[in-house]
Design an enzyme around this catalytic site. Structure first.
Site, PDB file in Angstrom:
ATOM      1  N   GLN A   1     -10.360   3.444   9.830  1.00 45.34           N
ATOM      2  CA  GLN A   1     -10.340   4.762  10.453  1.00 45.34           C
ATOM      3  C   GLN A   1     -11.756   5.306  10.646  1.00 45.34           C
ATOM      4  O   GLN A   1     -12.715   4.816  10.057  1.00 45.34           O
ATOM      5  CB  GLN A   1      -9.543   5.735   9.571  1.00 45.34           C
ATOM      6  CG  GLN A   1      -8.171   5.234   9.180  1.00 45.34           C
ATOM      7  CD  GLN A   1      -8.158   4.520   7.841  1.00 45.34           C
ATOM      8  OE1 GLN A   1      -9.113   3.858   7.459  1.00 45.34           O
ATOM      9  NE2 GLN A   1      -7.051   4.652   7.136  1.00 45.34           N
TER      10      GLN A   1
ATOM     11  N   HIS B   1     -10.519  -2.240   1.234  1.00 44.91           N
ATOM     12  CA  HIS B   1     -10.551  -3.164   2.371  1.00 44.91           C
ATOM     13  C   HIS B   1     -11.339  -2.601   3.555  1.00 44.91           C
ATOM     14  O   HIS B   1     -12.171  -3.308   4.141  1.00 44.91           O
ATOM     15  CB  HIS B   1      -9.125  -3.528   2.796  1.00 44.91           C
ATOM     16  CG  HIS B   1      -8.502  -4.587   1.932  1.00 44.91           C
ATOM     17  ND1 HIS B   1      -8.492  -4.511   0.551  1.00 44.91           N
ATOM     18  CD2 HIS B   1      -7.857  -5.744   2.250  1.00 44.91           C
ATOM     19  CE1 HIS B   1      -7.878  -5.572   0.068  1.00 44.91           C
ATOM     20  NE2 HIS B   1      -7.486  -6.343   1.072  1.00 44.91           N
TER      21      HIS B   1
ATOM     22  N   HIS C   1       0.815  -1.205   0.000  1.00 48.47           N
ATOM     23  CA  HIS C   1       0.000   0.000   0.000  1.00 48.47           C
ATOM     24  C   HIS C   1       0.857   1.266   0.000  1.00 48.47           C
ATOM     25  O   HIS C   1       0.495   2.267  -0.611  1.00 48.47           O
ATOM     26  CB  HIS C   1      -0.923  -0.009   1.220  1.00 48.47           C
ATOM     27  CG  HIS C   1      -2.009   1.013   1.187  1.00 48.47           C
ATOM     28  ND1 HIS C   1      -3.091   0.917   0.335  1.00 48.47           N
ATOM     29  CD2 HIS C   1      -2.189   2.150   1.887  1.00 48.47           C
ATOM     30  CE1 HIS C   1      -3.881   1.959   0.521  1.00 48.47           C
ATOM     31  NE2 HIS C   1      -3.359   2.730   1.455  1.00 48.47           N
TER      32      HIS C   1
ATOM     33  N   LYS D   1      -6.659  13.630  -8.068  1.00 44.34           N
ATOM     34  CA  LYS D   1      -6.134  12.316  -7.708  1.00 44.34           C
ATOM     35  C   LYS D   1      -7.290  11.364  -7.425  1.00 44.34           C
ATOM     36  O   LYS D   1      -8.386  11.794  -7.058  1.00 44.34           O
ATOM     37  CB  LYS D   1      -5.236  12.429  -6.467  1.00 44.34           C
ATOM     38  CG  LYS D   1      -4.426  11.170  -6.140  1.00 44.34           C
ATOM     39  CD  LYS D   1      -3.562  11.403  -4.912  1.00 44.34           C
ATOM     40  CE  LYS D   1      -2.699  10.193  -4.596  1.00 44.34           C
ATOM     41  NZ  LYS D   1      -1.888  10.394  -3.360  1.00 44.34           N
TER      42      LYS D   1
ATOM     43  N   HIS E   1     -10.335   2.872  -1.065  1.00 38.49           N
ATOM     44  CA  HIS E   1     -10.546   2.505   0.332  1.00 38.49           C
ATOM     45  C   HIS E   1     -11.352   1.208   0.335  1.00 38.49           C
ATOM     46  O   HIS E   1     -12.407   1.106   0.952  1.00 38.49           O
ATOM     47  CB  HIS E   1     -11.251   3.628   1.095  1.00 38.49           C
ATOM     48  CG  HIS E   1     -10.447   4.124   2.254  1.00 38.49           C
ATOM     49  ND1 HIS E   1     -10.985   4.478   3.462  1.00 38.49           N
ATOM     50  CD2 HIS E   1      -9.112   4.302   2.408  1.00 38.49           C
ATOM     51  CE1 HIS E   1     -10.026   4.862   4.290  1.00 38.49           C
ATOM     52  NE2 HIS E   1      -8.889   4.771   3.669  1.00 38.49           N
TER      53      HIS E   1
END
Length: 758
Positions: free
Chosen positions: A246, A103, A54, A97, A101
């Protein structure tokens, strides 16, 4: 505080400890060689996240380097800043950009998607750019499964709640369903912003004695080892890693946006970087490596949400809404005052130090007065000492099997079957309107969206420039990838993904400028998966060269697979931006009036390969990618640009998913109109109406412009085109047969996904 003996109070880790952290045995030996000793647990944890796929791109960077990454408009080297940066003229630049996200969203869809939105927007405003628009590309499994519906609802609500509260419009995107995504959905978030060229901020650190600040939210235990979690397969034990997901706070992010842009405007910021994957350790190491200086960091000074956090927890936490900022020495009070005004944490946690005699910069981390980690920044990062691998790859057996497809084994559609096929396609969740999704997003906040009431193939957002109140330029943007095509043929499928993105921009009246990509694949250690990756990168590179759209950066997401479902379809999502210089050249996809002529520009093909019709209506899962020729595609784009520039067409819509019939329906429905067309006896009826051969655009022409249109395409541009029929007041008519009423078609198209989700 001078570096002395390194200790973190733990027994030195073994190779087995390293394995559990995702570090290969040979990598463990390399770490010992770099340090000249055994690493302690904190140092091993640092290497484990920084050398994870990652963060390090260790299994992909050798191929990513082959992509075209230069043009006259590029203002930042690909992958070296928080986001890509392209010159759009008049002293302005567009920063953009896309990142995944995946997983986190598979385990906790609401927070997984929300924090994906937050993270990509931080990448934009750390460049000094104010975000102006967001897109997203979403992939889910079988929409009839309860789990899929739970994932869809959670992801959509997470994106909507975060984006709406943050105040940036979501102006477009794509949603795709297939059983290969049952366990592992894909959530790719795109953001774009505008910045004055002379006010761009860099992700770097230098200047001995310059203070290092952490700003924004306090640091908690959420997201620890999130980068490592994103670098392994989804399994039945993945739920045990929920702390790696998160938690976001969009209102905090809005404050952080304003404070960040304000401190950058002072001119006193040396460097700034978002704390995304791997948190503090990623920001400190990447900024230090780029600036070729070191840092001394006191972790006791980091504001935390929990008491007694270990040093490695503070370093690896991926708590959201945080930045690392390096400021000119002596300007601390100015920075503190700004963050005080916005009621945000602003803590000086260290300072920049000179590089050592034998390296370009080391990071010294202290806690409770002890040096708990001493690591060289350069050896941690992509392009530095992080490993780079050439993985084994081989062509999977299915690839040649798919090429054996013979359309003669599939019955052509009969006249009395047209209505059934039309209803199936217009109501299919891969084709039907995503109204149920986008109505949960605020597309009008900021009042810059030019495409909400003027539907077009790409989203178009007005550029607001305070120095020029009447500024007219707009940024067009799109995200595209038909992963079924890429699975069938990764090289051709990736070329099509780039081409469709460019085609969408062209049909909107924009000049394509540059690409950001999100490469979603399975496990890179599986040779057949890695072959898909290599072929897709080669195809993407060839198409980007053809369209002069360099890759500014992006994201690689491997390990999108599970033991139950295997790897997802290879999904190289293409985010592309374009520039509309003159708003008069904005082109929409909707038919304008009864009596207008309908033309197909581009070559028709006797091809049904990989079409939604073949895959879901006929149930044939194995076929090659649809007909495609890159040179023909490029020629088509130049012709459409001329037609728009000279004002001879009233609408333009690319022929893609669902084929010509769906393109006709999507052009007719916005104004409640219909169409009457005839098929060509030289082609199968299903191929003509529902095939997804590429390099075709549907246009409508005012009768008084017909002569100019034909002269331009025929004599001057020499582009194949055919008159299909006319725009009518109501109803979809094919070969004299009414297939559907406009009202029935619109009901199916607008409401099927909502009914399915309910």
């Amino acid at each position: 505080m001078a570096p002395t003996e390194v200790t973190d109070g733990n027994v030195l880790p073994t190779v087995e400890t390293a394995r559990k952290l995702g570090v290969l045995p040979e990598e463990f030996e390399k770490i010992k060689e770099i340090l000249g000793r055994d690493p302690n647990f904190t140092e091993l944890s640092i290497f484990s996240v920084m050398w994870s796929e990652h963060c390090s791109y260790k299994n992909s960077i050798v191929w990513l380097k082959t992509l075209p990454r230069d043009s006259d408009r590029m203002l930042a080297k690909a992958g070296e800043e928080n986001a890509g940066l392209v010159d759009i003229g008049d002293g302005l630049a567009c920063s953009f950009k896309i990142e995944s996200h995946n997983h986190p969203s598979a385990l906790e869809p609401y927070q997984g998607a929300a924090t994906g939105v937050g993270g990509i927007n931080r990448d934009i405003f750390t460049m000094g750019a104010r975000p102006i628009a967001q897109l997203n590309s979403l992939r889910f499994g079988n929409p009839n499964l309860p789990k899929t519906k739970w994932l869809v609802k959670g992801v959509v609500k997470g994106i909507g709640d975060y984006g709406n509260a943050f105040g940036i419009p979501t102006v477009g995107g794509e949603v795709f369903f297939d059983e290969c995504y049952n366990t592992n959905p894909l959530v790719n978030a795109f953001s774009a912003g505008i910045v004055e060229v002379d006010k761009v901020a860099k992700a770097t650190s230098y200047g001995v004695g310059n203070p290092v600040f952490i700003v924004g939210s306090a640091t908690g235990k959420d997201g620890i080892h999130g980068a490592t979690f994103a670098s392994e397969d989804i399994s039945d034990k993945s739920n045990e890693k929920l702390p790696a997901v998160q938690v976001g706070d969009p209102f905090m992010e809005k404050l952080l946006l304003e404070a960040t842009l304000e401190i950058i405007a002072t001119g006193h910021v040396i460097g700034i970087q978002d704390m995304g994957a791997a948190g503090i350790i990623c920001s400190t190491s990447e900024m230090s490596a780029k600036g070729e200086h070191g840092m001394i960091i006191d972790l006791d000074k980091v504001p935390t949400r929990q008491a007694n956090m270990h040093g490695w927890e503070i370093l690896l936490s991926e708590s959201q809404e945080r930045m690392l900022v390096v400021v000119e020495k002596g300007k601390e009070d100015i920075i503190n005052a700004i963050f005080d005004k916005w009621d945000l944490h602003c803590a000086q946690i260290g300072e920049v130090v000179a590089p050592g005699p034998h390296d370009t910069g080391r990071l010294h981390f202290y806690q409770h007065g002890q040096l708990i980690a001493d690591v060289p920044a350069h050896d941690l990062v992509l392009g530095g000492g992080a490993p780079q691998y050439h993985r084994e790859y081989r062509e999977p057996a299915y690839y040649q099997q798919f090429k054996q497809f013979d359309s003669n084994q599939v019955p052509d559609v009969a006249a009395d079957e047209l209505t059934a096929v039309a209803k199936h396609l217009l109501s299919h969740p891969n084709i039907a309107s995503k109204k149920w999704v986008y109505e949960q997003y605020d597309s009008m906040v900021g009042t810059a969206n030019r495409s909400t009431n003027r539907p077009s193939d790409a989203a178009l957002v007005r550029i607001r420039d305070a120095k020029h109140p009447n500024y007219k330029k707009g940024i067009a943007m799109t995200v595209d990838c038909n992963s079924r095509y890429v699975n069938a043929d990764p090289f051709v499928g990736a070329q099509i993904a780039v081409s469709e993105a460019a085609r969408n921009l062209t049909c909107t009246g924009a000049e394509p400028l540059a690409v950001t990509n999100n490469l979603n694949f399975g496990n890179p250690y599986v040779p057949e998966v890695y072959w898909q990756f290599v072929q897709a990168v080669k195809g993407m590179g060839a198409a980007c060269l053809k369209f002069a759209t360099p890759v500014t950066g992006g994201n690689v997401s491997f390990y999108n697979q599970s033991s139950d479902d295997g790897p997802v379809f290879p999904t190289p999502t293409i985010g592309m931006i374009g520039l509309v210089e003159n708003p008069e050249h904005q082109m929409t996809l909707d038919f304008k009036a009864e009596g207008d002529l309908i033309y197909l520009v581009g070559p028709p093909q006797n091809d049904i390969a990989s079409s939604e019709y073949l895959y879901s209506y006929r149930g044939v899962k194995q076929s090659p990618a649809p007909a495609f020729n890159l040179d023909e595609e490029y020629t088509l784009h130049q012709s459409i640009k001329q037609l728009i520039a000279q004002g001879v067409i009233a609408s333009a819509h690319d022929v893609s998913d669902g084929g010509l019939f769906v393109a006709l329906a999507e052009s007719a429905m916005p104004r409640g109109l219909g169409f009457s067309i005839s098929t060509d006896d030289n082609f199968r009826t299903d191929a003509y109406l529902f095939g997804e051969a590429q390099s075709r655009v549907l246009v409508s022409v005012k009768p008084e412009q017909q002569g100019t249109f034909q002269q331009l395409l025929g004599a001057e541009l020499k582009t194949e085109h055919a008159l299909l029929g006319t725009v009518t007041a109501e109803g979809f008519v094919v070969n004299g047969q009414t297939v559907l009423s406009t009202a029935d078609a619109k009901d199916l198209y607008d409401n099927s996904l909502g009914r399915l989700m309910a």
